[in-house]
Write a protein that holds these residues in place. Structure first.
Motif, short mmCIF file in Angstrom:
data_model
loop_
_atom_site.label_atom_id
_atom_site.label_comp_id
_atom_site.label_asym_id
_atom_site.label_seq_id
_atom_site.Cartn_x
_atom_site.Cartn_y
_atom_site.Cartn_z
N LEU A 1 4.15 3.02 3.40
CA LEU A 1 3.92 3.70 4.68
C LEU A 1 5.26 3.99 5.37
O LEU A 1 6.19 3.19 5.29
N LYS B 1 -1.55 10.55 6.01
CA LYS B 1 -2.14 9.21 6.17
C LYS B 1 -1.10 8.11 5.98
O LYS B 1 -1.37 6.95 6.29
N VAL C 1 2.88 6.92 10.28
CA VAL C 1 2.31 6.53 11.57
C VAL C 1 3.41 6.48 12.62
O VAL C 1 4.43 5.83 12.42
N ASN C 2 3.17 7.18 13.70
CA ASN C 2 4.12 7.12 14.82
C ASN C 2 3.60 6.15 15.87
O ASN C 2 2.54 6.36 16.46
N LEU D 1 0.09 -5.03 8.84
CA LEU D 1 -0.26 -4.12 7.75
C LEU D 1 0.09 -4.74 6.40
O LEU D 1 -0.66 -4.63 5.43
N LYS E 1 -0.17 -3.48 2.38
CA LYS E 1 0.60 -2.25 2.64
C LYS E 1 2.09 -2.59 2.54
O LYS E 1 2.50 -3.74 2.74
#
Lengths: 274, 306
Positions: B20, B40, B43-44, B59, B64
């Motif tokens: 991620l 996907k 992520v901000n 996460l 992740k």
């Protein structure tokens, strides 16, 4: 509230006290405040068992107010998620069990907490991962009201609704007291309902010592698309009259005279104490 | 380096859907492609570095592999306790990527300078620290961070760094490269200041002083093989870092020498326990103001060798 649940919670308070007494230290009042919350979650709500402690689709619970660790351990033991023998080592030399939950040493502890203002952010990450993986599991996080003075709580409070984490449930153990004094005296307004509603949460209020009410609130379907914030009104030190609502008990064990009250109100015999 | 980082990360994201890219309003033009093709996996978190680091730990508990990316100063200082408690103590597989190392944020000043991050972070157990010097080395460090299961901090520069390594560069096992060999002085350096060091070495060579340059891409754990192998062959050992000399590479080398009882004089070039001064449109100007450009480094080493 069913008699069985009331008895179980009383027994938990007794065990928490005896363990703290044996170890020589403990955040008793903070533990007693969230006994019913932890009991209801582990006994009636969370999808978790000894066999599924590591399953990807398990529900997760993060005790952000880590100083109530002793309550968490005893509830986990009651549900067969932790050995009673492990709890007997509390604060003993070489022990893996201290006042704050530590995932390095203990299976079933979802996050190491102790420094306040970390647990909710970690819970956001967990709930986010559950969503990414398409799981129907939920993440629960127990937050202290004093803890809400930490800035990161509000960073997390903003982000959970922004990320549409309707699988995240925060339980505010709202006992109104922190270490030195009341939360209100420390930071003024404590209108949690308005604050968290404004931040985009679905907010519900409940008597935090009523296991039936707690169960209902956790099991009600959440169709709002928002994360759920449960304000659990609790009493710090609940269960021992002299400890209730008095800040001096934040991190203290009873002296000889006070001990008599503990023994009487928690149904503990002199022998059990020894 | 930013572009090199993001293109390598994009490659990893394509290969492994658990990777991620987390940012704190710190995206750049370079990650537009990642955002478009793998939405996907990006992520901000908004301007909330502590929260982002803790959420990354959360996460990671679910398998992740978050690469947390923003200005190094905001990660190493602001989010320090979250790096310590949530990532390192819990030994989570989170990669913390601090961009703008040293004086890269030359126009913004000390709040953005990252000149104590190694000192602060190397005191934390379980954390691997990587400090690439060039874009090709960035790619190798990202690969290494991905391969290492556990917390990693990567400090990277900004842009236009001079390249000294091949496109297919692989990080050596000890995380160090010998860039040139000389007989007078042994220089250890790390990060994008390598280009200033190489400029200094060229100047010195013209003046008859030859240097061995060891570039340290893996700061922690710090391998002492080259240090012990080469320390006896030179008159002086020098460290050059775009960082406070207290707690950074200079300290690592000093500790290495002292652990082995090697009584060789060590000269530590870097910020001498001060905040950097000055502003500039480019990094070179601010380096110069703080005596960390090629000619200042050459001058200092000449003094040392005399």
């Amino acid at each position: 509230m069913k008699e069985m649940d009331a008895a179980a919670c009383k027994e938990l308070r007794k065990k928490i006290y005896l363990t703290a007494e044996k170890g020589g230290l403990g955040h008793l009042a903070s533990c007693f405040s969230c006994v019913e919350i932890l009991y209801t979650l582990y006994h009636k709500v969370l999808h978790i068992s000894k066999e599924t402690l590591k399953a990807a689709d398990r529900d997760r619970l993060v005790l952000s107010k880590g100083h109530a660790g002793l309550a968490l351990y005893h509830v986990m033991a009651l549900e067969g998620l932790m050995e009673e023998a492990v709890i007997d080592t509390f604060l003993q030399p070489g022990s893996h069990l201290g006042g704050e939950p530590c995932m390095r040493d203990l299976e079933g502890i979802e996050a190491t907490t102790g420094s306040l203002g970390h647990g909710l952010s970690m819970s956001v990450g967990m709930a986010m991962a559950q969503k990414m993986d398409g799981l129907s599991a939920r993440t629960f996080c127990i937050l202290g009201d004093g803890e809400c003075e930490e800035g990161t709580v509000w960073e997390a409070a903003m982000s959970a609704p922004a990320f549409h984490l309707d699988n995240l449930v925060v339980i505010l153990d709202c006992n109104q007291i922190q270490k030195m004094t009341t939360v209100e005296e420390t930071i003024g307004l404590t209108n949690w309902k308005e604050k968290w509603t404004d931040f985009g949460w679905l907010v519900k209020e409940v008597d935090g010592h009523d296991t039936d009410a707690l169960e209902q609130v956790f099991k009600e379907e959440n169709t709002s698309g928002k994360p759920l914030f449960v304000i659990a009104h609790t009493i710090k030190g609940k269960g021992v009259s002299i400890m209730e609502n008095n800040p001096i008990w934040h991190f203290k064990l009873p002296n000889r005279k006070e001990k008599k009250v503990f023994l009487a109100e928690l149904d503990i015999t002199e022998e059990e104490l020894e | 380096m930013q572009r090199a980082y993001l293109s390598k990360l994009m490659e990893l994201c394509e290969k492994d859907s658990n990777v991620l890219h987390l940012v704190a309003d710190s995206g750049t033009g370079y990650d537009e492609m990642l955002k478009r093709s793998l939405p996907k996996q990006m992520v901000n978190f908004g301007i909330a570095e502590e929260h982002m680091v803790a959420a990354a730990a959360g996460l990671a508990t679910a398998g992740k592999i978050p690469f947390v990316y923003t200005a190094g100063a905001f990660l190493a200082y602001r989010a320090l306790e979250f790096v310590r408690d949530d990532v390192c103590f819990q030994n989570q597989n989170v990669k913390i990527v601090g961009m703008g190392s040293g004086l890269s944020w030359c126009s913004l000043g000390p709040t953005h300078h990252t000149t104590e991050d190694v000192a602060v972070l190397r005191a934390i157990p379980n954390l691997m620290i990587l400090s690439p010097s060039t874009p090709n080395q960035v790619a190798a460090c990202v690969e290494q961070a991905y391969a290492h299961k556990g917390p990693v901090y990567i400090r990277i520069g900004m842009s236009n760094e001079k390249e000294f390594f091949a496109e297919d560069y692989k990080m050596p096992r000890n995380g160090q490269d010998v860039l040139c060999e000389g007989r007078d002085v042994l220089i250890f350096t790390t990060g994008s200041i390598l280009e200033e060091v190489m400029e200094a070495v060229e100047t010195l060579q013209a003046q008859g002083i030859t240097a061995t340059v060891i570039n340290v891409a893996q700061v922690k754990p710090f391998d002492t093989t080259f240090l012990y192998e080469k320390a006896d062959r030179v008159n002086a050992i020098v460290t050059v870092e775009e960082h406070n000399v207290q707690g950074g590479l200079g300290s690592l080398v000093a500790e290495g020498l002292s652990d082995r009882g090697i009584g060789k004089r060590l000269y530590r070039i870097g910020l001498q326990d001060t905040f950097a001064t000055g502003y500039g449109k480019n990094q070179k100007a601010v380096r110069k103001e703080n005596s960390l450009d090629g000619s200042s480094i050459a001058m200092r080493i000449r003094e040392i060798c005399q």
